[in-house]
Structure formats: C-alpha cells, structure tokens
Enzyme design. Sequence first.
Site, PDB file in Angstrom:
ATOM      1  N   SER A  94       0.857  -1.190   0.000  1.00 36.37           N
ATOM      2  CA  SER A  94       0.000   0.000   0.000  1.00 36.37           C
ATOM      3  C   SER A  94       0.890   1.237   0.000  1.00 36.37           C
ATOM      4  CB  SER A  94      -0.874   0.036   1.257  1.00 36.37           C
ATOM      5  OG  SER A  94      -1.488   1.309   1.396  1.00 36.37           O
ATOM      6  N   TYR A 132      -0.733  -0.433  10.354  1.00 32.71           N
ATOM      7  CA  TYR A 132      -1.066  -0.886   8.999  1.00 32.71           C
ATOM      8  C   TYR A 132       0.039  -0.474   8.024  1.00 32.71           C
ATOM      9  CZ  TYR A 132      -3.555  -1.220   4.535  1.00 32.71           C
ATOM     10  OH  TYR A 132      -3.906  -1.515   3.249  1.00 32.71           O
TER      11      TYR A 132
HETATM   12  P1  NAP Z   1     -11.437  -6.424   1.235  1.00 32.90           P
HETATM   13  O1  NAP Z   1     -12.492  -6.273   0.203  1.00 32.90           O
HETATM   14  O2  NAP Z   1     -11.800  -6.254   2.668  1.00 32.90           O
HETATM   15  O3  NAP Z   1     -10.761  -7.835   1.000  1.00 32.90           O
HETATM   16  C1  NAP Z   1      -9.945  -8.445   1.972  1.00 32.90           C
HETATM   17  C2  NAP Z   1      -9.909  -9.922   1.661  1.00 32.90           C
HETATM   18  O4  NAP Z   1      -9.081 -10.559   2.639  1.00 32.90           O
HETATM   19  C3  NAP Z   1     -11.273 -10.562   1.716  1.00 32.90           C
HETATM   20  O5  NAP Z   1     -11.373 -11.545   0.714  1.00 32.90           O
HETATM   21  C4  NAP Z   1     -11.292 -11.223   3.083  1.00 32.90           C
HETATM   22  O6  NAP Z   1     -12.158 -12.344   3.009  1.00 32.90           O
HETATM   23  C5  NAP Z   1      -9.835 -11.625   3.224  1.00 32.90           C
HETATM   24  N1  NAP Z   1      -9.463 -11.795   4.611  1.00 32.90           N
HETATM   25  C6  NAP Z   1      -9.639 -10.916   5.645  1.00 32.90           C
HETATM   26  N2  NAP Z   1      -9.228 -11.465   6.791  1.00 32.90           N
HETATM   27  C7  NAP Z   1      -8.793 -12.717   6.477  1.00 32.90           C
HETATM   28  C8  NAP Z   1      -8.263 -13.791   7.249  1.00 32.90           C
HETATM   29  N3  NAP Z   1      -8.100 -13.692   8.582  1.00 32.90           N
HETATM   30  N4  NAP Z   1      -7.922 -14.943   6.612  1.00 32.90           N
HETATM   31  C9  NAP Z   1      -8.090 -15.055   5.272  1.00 32.90           C
HETATM   32  N5  NAP Z   1      -8.587 -14.086   4.496  1.00 32.90           N
HETATM   33  C10 NAP Z   1      -8.935 -12.926   5.107  1.00 32.90           C
HETATM   34  O7  NAP Z   1     -10.243  -5.415   0.992  1.00 32.90           O
HETATM   35  P2  NAP Z   1      -9.270  -5.107  -0.250  1.00 32.90           P
HETATM   36  O8  NAP Z   1      -9.181  -3.653  -0.327  1.00 32.90           O
HETATM   37  O9  NAP Z   1      -9.664  -5.878  -1.440  1.00 32.90           O
HETATM   38  O10 NAP Z   1      -7.903  -5.637   0.336  1.00 32.90           O
HETATM   39  C11 NAP Z   1      -7.024  -6.473  -0.378  1.00 32.90           C
HETATM   40  C12 NAP Z   1      -5.596  -6.034  -0.112  1.00 32.90           C
HETATM   41  O11 NAP Z   1      -5.407  -4.730  -0.663  1.00 32.90           O
HETATM   42  C13 NAP Z   1      -5.217  -5.925   1.359  1.00 32.90           C
HETATM   43  O12 NAP Z   1      -3.929  -6.480   1.559  1.00 32.90           O
HETATM   44  C14 NAP Z   1      -5.186  -4.424   1.606  1.00 32.90           C
HETATM   45  O13 NAP Z   1      -4.317  -4.065   2.653  1.00 32.90           O
HETATM   46  C15 NAP Z   1      -4.699  -3.934   0.259  1.00 32.90           C
HETATM   47  N6  NAP Z   1      -4.977  -2.505  -0.008  1.00 32.90           N
HETATM   48  C16 NAP Z   1      -6.233  -2.051  -0.089  1.00 32.90           C
HETATM   49  C17 NAP Z   1      -6.456  -0.698  -0.300  1.00 32.90           C
HETATM   50  C18 NAP Z   1      -7.853  -0.118  -0.389  1.00 32.90           C
HETATM   51  O14 NAP Z   1      -8.001   1.116  -0.290  1.00 32.90           O
HETATM   52  N7  NAP Z   1      -8.876  -0.938  -0.572  1.00 32.90           N
HETATM   53  C19 NAP Z   1      -5.376   0.180  -0.440  1.00 32.90           C
HETATM   54  C20 NAP Z   1      -4.089  -0.325  -0.350  1.00 32.90           C
HETATM   55  C21 NAP Z   1      -3.891  -1.676  -0.145  1.00 32.90           C
HETATM   56  P3  NAP Z   1     -12.932 -13.060   4.241  1.00 32.90           P
HETATM   57  O15 NAP Z   1     -13.568 -11.985   5.051  1.00 32.90           O
HETATM   58  O16 NAP Z   1     -13.895 -13.955   3.519  1.00 32.90           O
HETATM   59  O17 NAP Z   1     -11.870 -13.839   4.976  1.00 32.90           O
END
Ligand code: NAP
Length: 262
Positions: free
Chosen positions: A140, A153
């Site tokens: 990120s 984070y």
């Molecule tokens: P998201 O929609 O909340 O997706 C997170 C995913 O991780 C979901 O599939 C969730 O599924 C899974 N997850 C959460 N806790 C888990 C656990 N304990 N074990 C296994 N799986 C787990 O968020 P996202 O934005 O797509 O995030 C994906 C990545 O992008 C993350 O690493 C995040 O830090 C990064 N990111 C996001 C942003 C943003 O603004 N969205 C910005 C920078 C980086 P379940 O709940 O079904 O387990």
Amino acid sequence: MTTLPTVLITGASSGIGAVYAERFAQRGHDLVLVARDKSRLDALAARLRETHKVAIDVLPADLTQQIDLEAVEARVRTDARIGILINNAGMAQSGGFVQQSAQDIDRLIALNTTALTRLAAAIAPRLAQAGAGSIVNIGSVVGFAPEFGMTLYGATKAFVLFLSQGMNLELSPKGVHVQAVLPAATRTEIWARAGIDVNTLPEVMDVEELVDAALVGFDRRELVTIPPLHVAGRWDALDGARQGLLSDIRQARAAERYQPQA
Ligand code: NAP
C-alpha cells in the site's frame, strides 16, 4: 500448447482479490481461491467456472490461524500446477496506535505480514527450482506515509515492499517474477470493515481500474507497481536516494556529528 499456471489468490472473496480472480479466469487460468467466507468463495467460483470454463478450487482458511495457514502453505508447496501466488488478503486498522489492543496488533501482523511471508516462503523454493512463476504481494502507499495516521497498517505494508525487494534480488536471477503492488485508496470493503466510511475519502479508485493497472505492471514483469502514482520518476528518485544513502554508510566509524565532545 503450454498449460497456463494455476493462480492461488488469498483474500479472493471480495475487493481486489475477487477482481484478480475474475481477470485471471478471463485469461484462462485455473484458480485456487482462499478466504474465510466459504459461501462467497463458492458463489464466485460457480460464476467464474460457468462464464470462463476454468477449474476452480475453493480453499477456505483463516490465515491468522496456524492450522489453516499450514494447510494453504502445504497446498502452494506441493501443488506443482500453482505457478502464480497473489498474496492479497489483508486488513486495515481503525483508531490510533495508542488505542489498539494486543489482539488487534497480533491479528493485523498475523494477516498482513506473517501469512503473506509464510506463503511466499512456501512457494518460492518450488518456483525457483522450476525457474518460472510469479509472486505478487499487495502492499500500500500507506507504507510510504506515516503521516496518514495508520501506523501499524503502514508498517505492515512497508514490510511488504521491503520483503518484495529482497525476494526479487534472490528470485529474479532464478526466473521468478516478484511484484509489489501498492494501491492507494480503492473502493472495497476494507474501509467498512475498519469502521471507516469510504465516501468520506476525497479520492478513491475503482477496484477494477486498480487491478487492471496492476496487471499491466504484472505483464511487464515490474517489481514495484503503483497504479495511482502519476509521475513514474518519483519512484526512481526515491529508490535512487535510498541507494545514495547506502553509499554514505561507513560501518567502522560513527559519523563526525556523533563523536563525543572532548
Ligand atoms: P477487502 O475487500 O476487505 O478484502 C480483503 C480480503 O481478505 C477478503 O477476501 C477477506 O475475506 C480476506 N481476509 C480478511 N481477513 C482474512 C483472514 N483472517 N484470513 C483469510 N482471508 C482474510 O479489501 P481489499 O481492499 O480488497 O484488500 C485487499 C488487499 O489490498 C489488502 O492487503 C489491503 O491491505 C490492500 N490494499 C487495499 C487498499 C484499499 O483502499 N482498498 C489500499 C491499499 C492496499 P474473508 O472476510 O472472507 O476472509
């Protein structure tokens, strides 16, 4: 005809991981989908099998739990069809550094750094042996920005960048592509899960745009892909400054300004 590698995607039940699943299925790859919510993974798998005629396994796992993490490690270690790992599962935090409980700290580090590292370490020897494959780690831009007030984070995401850079030095000579993808604010559930209303953010990227841009970098075999960074030279300048700093480290003597006054 060469067979496309199977792609294992963590955090595939929503957001960035679900779009990666869609895009790799469109490209004709078989998939292994990992997350905790089995019913969401099953629904996504059914839709993608139907639309794209690819084989999809669902592997439910809570990656903060040892036993589940070990099962996913075993899968990437032994399943020779898996040639691409998308290390995407992650969570954000709400509140400041002083408001976190010990459990909050453990969970965030366990998911964002420990699980990601363990899965990369589980697949890397096999890919290195094969001389092919890719490991994509989702970091990120918060990892550059202590100013954003998401200290733990951001620290986990700074770790992801460093880990990817180090892995790249070791693995790229062996034919393995390592990519760190650094999104900024992207419209996914991560915000609501952390108790933040995404609509209060001034600028947010759509998740499809983020993943499609990340895949442009993937196809170019980039090490660091920052889709929202509009001036590419900024990254080169930062990395150049880092290397300049290293060239001024002299291990044997403390710098003049730290010499005790007589
Ligand atoms: P998201 O929609 O909340 O997706 C997170 C995913 O991780 C979901 O599939 C969730 O599924 C899974 N997850 C959460 N806790 C888990 C656990 N304990 N074990 C296994 N799986 C787990 O968020 P996202 O934005 O797509 O995030 C994906 C990545 O992008 C993350 O690493 C995040 O830090 C990064 N990111 C996001 C942003 C943003 O603004 N969205 C910005 C920078 C980086 P379940 O709940 O079904 O387990």
